[in-house]
Scaffold this motif. Structure first.
Motif, PDB file in Angstrom:
ATOM      1  N   THR A  65       0.966  -1.132  -0.050  1.00  0.00           N
ATOM      2  CA  THR A  65       0.016   0.155  -0.005  1.00  0.00           C
ATOM      3  C   THR A  65       0.834   1.242   0.017  1.00  0.00           C
ATOM      4  OG1 THR A  65      -1.609  -1.250   1.100  1.00  0.00           O
ATOM      5  CG2 THR A  65      -1.993   1.213   1.227  1.00  0.00           C
ATOM      6  N   SER A  84       2.659   2.917  -3.200  1.00  0.00           N
ATOM      7  CA  SER A  84       2.006   3.694  -4.153  1.00  0.00           C
ATOM      8  C   SER A  84       2.595   4.946  -4.186  1.00  0.00           C
ATOM      9  CB  SER A  84       0.529   3.904  -3.835  1.00  0.00           C
ATOM     10  OG  SER A  84       0.462   4.835  -2.634  1.00  0.00           O
ATOM     11  N   LYS A  85       3.532   5.361  -3.141  1.00  0.00           N
ATOM     12  CA  LYS A  85       4.255   6.549  -3.318  1.00  0.00           C
ATOM     13  C   LYS A  85       5.042   6.814  -4.508  1.00  0.00           C
ATOM     14  CE  LYS A  85       5.185   6.685   1.553  1.00  0.00           C
ATOM     15  NZ  LYS A  85       4.566   5.406   1.774  1.00  0.00           N
ATOM     16  N   VAL A 142       2.161   7.981  -7.340  1.00  0.00           N
ATOM     17  CA  VAL A 142       1.161   8.974  -6.922  1.00  0.00           C
ATOM     18  C   VAL A 142       1.931  10.278  -6.947  1.00  0.00           C
ATOM     19  CG1 VAL A 142      -0.766   9.762  -5.414  1.00  0.00           C
ATOM     20  CG2 VAL A 142      -0.465   7.412  -5.825  1.00  0.00           C
ATOM     21  N   GLY A 171       9.053   4.733  -1.437  1.00  0.00           N
ATOM     22  CA  GLY A 171       7.956   3.744  -2.126  1.00  0.00           C
ATOM     23  C   GLY A 171       8.650   2.443  -2.703  1.00  0.00           C
TER      24      GLY A 171
END
Length: 128
Positions: free
Chosen positions: A18, A21-22, A25, A53
């Motif tokens: 999760t 995602s850095k 995004v 990320g």
């Protein structure tokens, strides 16, 4: 004990997936996503966020794949140790920013990663 460590490894891998995602995004969207809990991204460059990320993605893979595929399972406790360092850094950053309200999650993840590293280096080592 082995089952508990596998469950924790799976949970931590999911958390890291999760967080990875850095990498994809944009920084502005990350800052706006979680309200005050994600304001910390303002202190980091987009490249640093992508690096964090990537570390989380590698940690997710390192917690599960080496043991599941029986290829270099010694990497599992090393990945867990890397997560200990990552969450210690997150904890330090939250304390520095005065975000004591959002610190509980980082403390839990740090404790789980520490327990996983201890368990896989010690009593439930894959190299046994």
């Amino acid at each position: 004990m082995n089952l508990a460590l596998w469950i924790i490894a799976g949970l931590m891998a999911a958390v890291c997936l999760t967080g990875s995602s850095k990498m994809f995004v944009p920084k502005e969207k990350l800052a706006a996503m979680g309200g005050t809990a994600t304001r910390w991204v303002e202190d980091f460059s987009p490249g640093a966020l992508k690096a964090i990320g990537a570390v989380e993605l590698l940690a997710a893979a390192g917690l599960i794949l080496p043991a599941a595929l029986d290829i270099a399972p010694v990497l599992v406790p090393l990945a867990a140790t890397g997560l200990v360092l990552l969450f210690a850094g997150a904890l330090t950053m939250r304390l520095r920013r005065g975000e004591r309200v959002t610190i509980a999650g980082d403390l839990v993840y740090l404790a789980l990663a520490l327990f996983l590293a201890w368990g896989r280096f010690g009593p439930e080592s894959f190299t046994g």
